[in-house]
Design a protein around this motif. Structure first.
Motif, PDB file in Angstrom:
ATOM      1  N   PHE A  42      42.639  34.280  44.623  1.00 44.07           N
ATOM      2  CA  PHE A  42      41.622  34.911  43.785  1.00 44.07           C
ATOM      3  C   PHE A  42      41.787  34.584  42.297  1.00 44.07           C
ATOM      4  CE2 PHE A  42      41.113  37.758  47.516  1.00 44.07           C
ATOM      5  CZ  PHE A  42      39.749  37.565  47.697  1.00 44.07           C
ATOM      6  N   GLN A  43      42.814  33.839  41.939  1.00 46.58           N
ATOM      7  CA  GLN A  43      42.922  33.351  40.562  1.00 46.58           C
ATOM      8  C   GLN A  43      41.995  32.167  40.313  1.00 46.58           C
ATOM      9  OE1 GLN A  43      47.035  32.728  39.244  1.00 46.58           O
ATOM     10  NE2 GLN A  43      47.680  34.474  40.483  1.00 46.58           N
ATOM     11  N   ASN A  44      41.488  31.601  41.392  1.00 50.20           N
ATOM     12  CA  ASN A  44      40.532  30.501  41.283  1.00 50.20           C
ATOM     13  C   ASN A  44      39.188  31.043  40.806  1.00 50.20           C
ATOM     14  OD1 ASN A  44      38.831  28.316  41.588  1.00 50.20           O
ATOM     15  ND2 ASN A  44      39.340  27.926  43.724  1.00 50.20           N
ATOM     16  N   LYS A  45      38.733  30.598  39.642  1.00 50.90           N
ATOM     17  CA  LYS A  45      37.480  31.100  39.071  1.00 50.90           C
ATOM     18  C   LYS A  45      36.267  30.321  39.572  1.00 50.90           C
ATOM     19  CE  LYS A  45      39.697  34.075  36.556  1.00 50.90           C
ATOM     20  NZ  LYS A  45      39.692  35.508  36.937  1.00 50.90           N
ATOM     21  N   LEU A  74      35.579  29.806  43.046  1.00 47.63           N
ATOM     22  CA  LEU A  74      35.581  29.952  44.506  1.00 47.63           C
ATOM     23  C   LEU A  74      34.171  29.756  45.048  1.00 47.63           C
ATOM     24  CD1 LEU A  74      37.834  33.086  45.165  1.00 47.63           C
ATOM     25  CD2 LEU A  74      38.278  30.747  45.911  1.00 47.63           C
ATOM     26  N   SER A 131      27.762  36.699  43.718  1.00 50.71           N
ATOM     27  CA  SER A 131      27.973  35.364  43.151  1.00 50.71           C
ATOM     28  C   SER A 131      27.446  35.342  41.725  1.00 50.71           C
ATOM     29  CB  SER A 131      27.248  34.304  43.979  1.00 50.71           C
ATOM     30  OG  SER A 131      27.725  34.291  45.314  1.00 50.71           O
ATOM     31  N   ASP A 152      31.681  35.519  42.001  1.00 52.40           N
ATOM     32  CA  ASP A 152      32.063  36.220  40.778  1.00 52.40           C
ATOM     33  C   ASP A 152      33.248  37.118  41.133  1.00 52.40           C
ATOM     34  OD1 ASP A 152      32.348  38.074  38.688  1.00 52.40           O
ATOM     35  OD2 ASP A 152      30.229  37.910  38.140  1.00 52.40           O
ATOM     36  N   ASN A 153      34.447  36.719  40.724  1.00 55.84           N
ATOM     37  CA  ASN A 153      35.657  37.437  41.118  1.00 55.84           C
ATOM     38  C   ASN A 153      35.648  38.894  40.655  1.00 55.84           C
ATOM     39  OD1 ASN A 153      36.249  34.886  41.972  1.00 55.84           O
ATOM     40  ND2 ASN A 153      38.314  34.830  41.118  1.00 55.84           N
ATOM     41  N   ASP A 154      35.070  39.156  39.482  1.00 52.89           N
ATOM     42  CA  ASP A 154      35.016  40.537  38.998  1.00 52.89           C
ATOM     43  C   ASP A 154      34.178  41.399  39.944  1.00 52.89           C
ATOM     44  OD1 ASP A 154      36.568  39.933  36.782  1.00 52.89           O
ATOM     45  OD2 ASP A 154      34.837  39.444  35.525  1.00 52.89           O
ATOM     46  N   LEU A 184      33.704  40.831  43.082  1.00 54.07           N
ATOM     47  CA  LEU A 184      34.439  40.959  44.341  1.00 54.07           C
ATOM     48  C   LEU A 184      35.380  42.157  44.316  1.00 54.07           C
ATOM     49  CD1 LEU A 184      35.407  37.240  45.169  1.00 54.07           C
ATOM     50  CD2 LEU A 184      33.551  38.593  46.157  1.00 54.07           C
TER      51      LEU A 184
END
Length: 328
Positions: free
Chosen positions: A50-53, A55, A75, A83-85, A87
């Motif tokens: 999840f450090q991959n921005k 994905l 997304s 969009d990791n935030d 997620l």
């Protein structure tokens, strides 16, 4: 010889598993060893993922109580990138995050999958389910393939019910519609802890919930060849024979012609079956499996940068996880 599959089902032995459980009934193994799967996956691996921005959205699914959240809701705008935030907001709101085919994006799983596929010589898929506290991802359902559940972090309570369809394939529905089958009381309930394993044969309805701890588990799906797939190979063999390339009777032909066709077709089909080499069918499927596998790149770079050192006295060996056939 060391076997990853033996370790996966330990302390049960391979013969016992395939004779008593495979395609027949569930298996639960409680190990009381929280670090049992650390060499395959741990929380650091999830963190790194999840450090991959950037994905791709296709690598993930978001579900809650059987309902899947469309990718556009988590997304980046006008993008196929997650969009990791969003997620993590969704996760903290009770949604389950699913990493699709973790064996194609997480290094330890990539290598483990390659080794295990080489042993079993069948296609495997590793999905990772990350469920928050007091949550449920899928409604009760069955799968069209056998699965191993590897509990890596936290705990999750599983309920197994019954099998409404014996050994379903992709042709049958996956029973994810709520209320499609009467569930009745669970036939088995268990809380999986880190290091535990649960084998669920295809067709067995199941569901799982978390309570006061978040959970991470790997679902290892088995995708072997089935008997009906060998019949497709028979059809391919028949196509190489001129008598099976003839057209079937059309509507303008008389009844006698239709009757003669049915008799001759049964006769020729029986003759084909009588001369069939089952080993040839299995070989054909095996060759298809090997040819469809992507190139195995483990240690490939380290080998490539040493090519200039090769000479006539260099001793070479194949990489251990390479599948191959020898042509005579």
């Amino acid at each position: 010889m060391y076997s990853k599959f033996s370790t996966l089902i330990s302390p049960l032995n391979i013969e016992n598993f395939f004779h008593h459980y495979y395609e027949k009934k569930y298996l639960h193994l409680s190990r009381n060893t929280p670090t049992y799967y650390d060499a395959i996956l741990n929380t650091d691996d999830i963190d790194l993922f999840f450090q991959n921005k950037t994905l791709p959205s296709s690598h993930l699914r978001i579900v809650n109580n059987g309902e899947e959240l469309p990718a556009y809701k988590w997304s980046h705008r006008n993008s196929s990138t997650a969009d990791n935030d969003k997620l993590f907001v969704l996760f903290n709101q009770g949604n389950t995050l699913i990493i699709n085919s973790g064996n194609s994006s997480i290094l330890k799983l990539i290598n483990y999958c390659a080794d295990l596929e080489r042993e079993l010589q069948l296609r495997l898929q590793f999905n990772i389910y990350i469920t928050p506290v007091n949550a449920q991802g899928f409604a009760p359902h069955y799968d069209d393939h056998d699965v191993f559940i590897l509990q890596t972090t936290g705990t999750k309570r599983w309920r197994l019910y019954h099998s409404p369809i014996e050994l379903p394939s992709q042709k049958q529905p996956h029973c994810k519609q709520k209320g499609k089958y009467e569930l009745g009381e669970p036939s088995f309930e268990v809380e999986l802890k880190p290091g535990d394993l649960l084998y669920i044969p295809r067709g067995l309805i199941h569901d799982a919930i978390t309570t006061d701890t978040a959970s991470v588990h790997i679902t290892l799906g088995l995708h072997p060849n089935y008997w009906f797939e060998l019949l497709r190979e028979v059809a391919d063999i028949a196509e190489d024979k001129a008598e099976f390339r003839r057209a079937v009777p059309h509507a303008l032909m008389n009844e006698q012609y239709h009757q003669d066709f049915k008799a001759e077709f049964r006769q020729r089909l029986q003759a084909l079956i009588d001369t069939l080499d089952v080993d040839e069918l299995l070989t054909r499927k095996s060759e298809q499996y090997i040819s469809n596998k992507r190139s195995e790149d483990q240690n490939r770079f380290k080998d490539s940068i040493q090519l200039n050192k090769l000479n006539l006295n260099t001793v070479l060996s194949r990489r251990e996880n390479i599948l191959f056939t020898l042509d005579k």
